[in-house]
Design an enzyme around this catalytic site. Structure first.
Site, mmCIF file in Angstrom:
data_model
loop_
_atom_site.group_PDB
_atom_site.id
_atom_site.type_symbol
_atom_site.label_atom_id
_atom_site.label_comp_id
_atom_site.label_asym_id
_atom_site.label_seq_id
_atom_site.Cartn_x
_atom_site.Cartn_y
_atom_site.Cartn_z
ATOM 1 N N GLU A 121 11.813 5.915 15.257
ATOM 2 C CA GLU A 121 11.861 5.387 13.895
ATOM 3 C C GLU A 121 13.257 5.648 13.315
ATOM 4 O O GLU A 121 13.883 4.756 12.751
ATOM 5 C CB GLU A 121 10.791 6.069 13.050
ATOM 6 C CG GLU A 121 10.777 5.663 11.600
ATOM 7 C CD GLU A 121 9.776 6.465 10.790
ATOM 8 O OE1 GLU A 121 9.522 6.080 9.631
ATOM 9 O OE2 GLU A 121 9.261 7.492 11.287
ATOM 10 N N HIS A 122 13.721 6.879 13.456
ATOM 11 C CA HIS A 122 15.041 7.288 12.965
ATOM 12 C C HIS A 122 15.864 7.813 14.143
ATOM 13 O O HIS A 122 15.414 8.706 14.861
ATOM 14 C CB HIS A 122 14.927 8.419 11.936
ATOM 15 C CG HIS A 122 13.951 8.157 10.829
ATOM 16 N ND1 HIS A 122 14.290 7.475 9.683
ATOM 17 C CD2 HIS A 122 12.649 8.509 10.697
ATOM 18 C CE1 HIS A 122 13.226 7.412 8.885
ATOM 19 N NE2 HIS A 122 12.235 8.035 9.479
ATOM 20 N N TYR A 140 0.832 -1.195 0.000
ATOM 21 C CA TYR A 140 0.000 0.000 0.000
ATOM 22 C C TYR A 140 0.872 1.252 0.000
ATOM 23 O O TYR A 140 1.766 1.393 0.843
ATOM 24 C CB TYR A 140 -0.934 0.035 1.214
ATOM 25 C CG TYR A 140 -1.785 1.283 1.232
ATOM 26 C CD1 TYR A 140 -2.854 1.409 0.350
ATOM 27 C CD2 TYR A 140 -1.480 2.348 2.067
ATOM 28 C CE1 TYR A 140 -3.618 2.574 0.329
ATOM 29 C CE2 TYR A 140 -2.229 3.507 2.043
ATOM 30 C CZ TYR A 140 -3.291 3.616 1.175
ATOM 31 O OH TYR A 140 -4.034 4.765 1.137
ATOM 32 N N HIS A 142 5.285 -41.186 20.660
ATOM 33 C CA HIS A 142 6.549 -40.459 20.576
ATOM 34 C C HIS A 142 7.690 -41.331 21.101
ATOM 35 O O HIS A 142 8.751 -41.439 20.474
ATOM 36 C CB HIS A 142 6.486 -39.173 21.405
ATOM 37 C CG HIS A 142 5.688 -38.071 20.784
ATOM 38 N ND1 HIS A 142 4.388 -38.227 20.385
ATOM 39 C CD2 HIS A 142 6.027 -36.780 20.510
ATOM 40 C CE1 HIS A 142 3.941 -37.078 19.900
ATOM 41 N NE2 HIS A 142 4.925 -36.179 19.955
ATOM 42 N N HIS A 196 6.909 16.214 8.039
ATOM 43 C CA HIS A 196 6.001 15.213 7.475
ATOM 44 C C HIS A 196 4.542 15.517 7.769
ATOM 45 O O HIS A 196 3.681 15.355 6.905
ATOM 46 C CB HIS A 196 6.350 13.824 8.014
ATOM 47 C CG HIS A 196 7.391 13.116 7.216
ATOM 48 N ND1 HIS A 196 7.105 12.400 6.086
ATOM 49 C CD2 HIS A 196 8.730 13.025 7.385
ATOM 50 C CE1 HIS A 196 8.220 11.884 5.592
ATOM 51 N NE2 HIS A 196 9.224 12.253 6.351
ATOM 52 N N GLU A 255 4.743 -36.436 29.246
ATOM 53 C CA GLU A 255 3.635 -35.736 28.603
ATOM 54 C C GLU A 255 2.545 -36.676 28.090
ATOM 55 O O GLU A 255 1.558 -36.232 27.509
ATOM 56 C CB GLU A 255 4.180 -34.853 27.461
ATOM 57 C CG GLU A 255 5.093 -33.741 27.986
ATOM 58 C CD GLU A 255 5.556 -32.778 26.904
ATOM 59 O OE1 GLU A 255 5.100 -32.914 25.742
ATOM 60 O OE2 GLU A 255 6.376 -31.895 27.220
#
Length: 449
Positions: free
Chosen positions: A344-345, A141, A437, A277, A432
């Protein structure tokens, strides 16, 4: 920006003595962002369900109702003629910039792919590793609400191409106020990457189409890309449909750590870089020098005043309201602030950034020195620039080829190693309650041969 708060009146926060409320204001990017409200969530859920049930007709209606663009169903997919027209409309210098940016991102991500699969022999008789493979399909997107962003497509699509994703679909929001046109530079970037399946759509409706599919848009397995709160809400909603969404890309934020070696004009310019921004962005400068913080105010005020609107208002709000200036008493405290903020930066504008780097635990990207600027990272270096925001850097990473890879663990055990591990298998299997197994061990005992 409301009221008469100006960049020249930036508050200087002493982190060591600051009240909890002031610390919270900085870390919360100016206030409490509780997330998507119930009203928006309900409205977006209705759009998602409408697209899921009515398909293309709902996409067309969303463009008409929300974006005031009346297009036929055939107009949803960008045509070859539009790609040709876009190329003719874009200047040669911009085309070359797009090509160089793609090449830089490609080179970085090829290194990631080369290292994605691996094997090792931790002990004799045991080989382990991972085998990486590209996901089968992805929807990308690209927003356009606050401008046109071919760089976003470059940053999220190039890694997908390098990873080897079979089907890459691009969903682009049309240019606001037009008749459905898609930013021509974005189309040039798509063609340079060999991407031809490009659709125009209202943001939330397009996300729904990628996740559920329509008569025109075949659904994808994963969605990647930043967007508005409405788009983010749609991305969260469509996960109910079984589509994986890469989340955490909200309003941009940046933090600079500086010492007394930093150039004040450059600091101001880089602080404003991400602040322009939008009014929901945030920018913070942390320094171990009070003189740097005091000195940078005038440069910020002057440089912000030179911006055109609406970028001027965006920058003022991002710095004076959502961000600020923070004094830290030591290198360790400065990096504690940075890690708590998880930007973010992150730029380390210090004399020896390599010495500071080990202290940087949480950031989408870490830029070393004042020549490694945010703008260079966004457009030209090749490192990821679609990055986790609002503190998500503490739990997630930026978009790279790894975003589009899945890894299967691989192992090979020889007989001697199997017999060494057999008691572990049988003990846990019995505890278990899994007799079958345990039988995989006993059936291989020498007396059962």
């Amino acid at each position: 920006m409301t009221g008469n708060v100006g960049v020249a009146d930036l508050r200087l926060v002493d982190w060591g003595t600051a009240a909890a409320e002031e610390r919270h204001r900085i870390l919360a990017r100016g206030g409490d962002h509780a997330g998507v409200g119930e009203g928006l969530r309900s409205a977006i859920a209705d759009i998602v369900e409408d697209v899921r049930s009515r398909g293309d007709a709902a996409l067309v209606d969303a463009l008409g109702g929300f974006d005031k663009m009346n297009l036929p169903v055939e107009g949803l997919r960008v045509s070859e003629e539009e790609f040709d027209a876009a190329r003719a409309a874009v200047s040669e210098p911009l085309v070359e910039a797009i090509r160089t940016s793609i090449a830089q991102v490609r080179a970085f991500n090829e290194l990631i792919v080369q290292r994605a699969s691996w094997t090792a022999r931790p002990r004799p008789g045991l080989v382990v590793g991972e085998q990486a493979a590209a996901i089968p399909s992805v929807g990308l997107y690209v927003p356009s609400g606050k401008g046109s962003f071919p760089s976003v497509l470059i940053q999220i699509a190039t890694p997908a191409v390098v990873a080897g994703v079979d089907r890459i679909v691009v969903m682009v929001a049309p240019v606001p106020g037009g008749a459905g046109q898609v930013d021509p530079a974005t189309l040039v970037a798509a063609r340079e990457l060999g991407l031809t399946e490009v659709y125009r759509s209202n943001g939330p409706a397009g996300i729904a189409a990628l996740a559920s599919g329509t008569e025109t848009v075949a659904k994808v397995r994963k969605i990647v890309g930043p967007g508005s709160p409405a788009v983010t809400c749609a991305q969260l909603e469509v996960q109910r449909l079984g589509c994986v969404v890469e989340v955490g890309f909200g309003p941009t934020d940046a933090l600079i750590v500086a010492d007394d070696s930093a150039d004040l004009r450059w600091l101001a310019a880089d602080l404003i870089n991400e602040a322009e921004h939008g009014a929901d962005s945030s920018a913070v400068l942390v320094s171990t020098s009070r003189a740097v913080l005091e000195g940078v105010r005038e440069h910020v005020a002057q440089q912000v005043a030179e911006l055109p609107e609406p970028r001027r208002t965006y920058a003022r709000t991002s710095i004076a309201v959502n961000g600020g200036l923070v004094f830290a008493s030591s290198r360790e405290e400065a990096m504690e602030v940075a890690n708590a903020y998880a930007p973010e930066h992150l730029q380390l504008a210090v004399a020896d950034p390599e010495e500071w780097l080990p202290l940087a635990r949480y950031a989408g990207t870490v830029l070393l020195g004042q020549w490694t600027t945010f703008a260079a990272s966004n457009f030209a270096i090749g490192t990821p620039a679609t990055l986790p925001t609002t503190g998500f850097a503490q739990v997630s990473s930026g978009v790279t080829a790894s975003t589009y890879l899945v890894r299967a663990a691989v192992a090979h055990v020889d007989e001697s190693e199997f017999r060494r591990l057999a008691p572990v298998v049988t003990a846990l299997a019995h505890h278990e309650g899994f007799p079958a197994h345990a039988a995989t061990v006993t059936v291989r005992q020498p007396d059962n041969a």
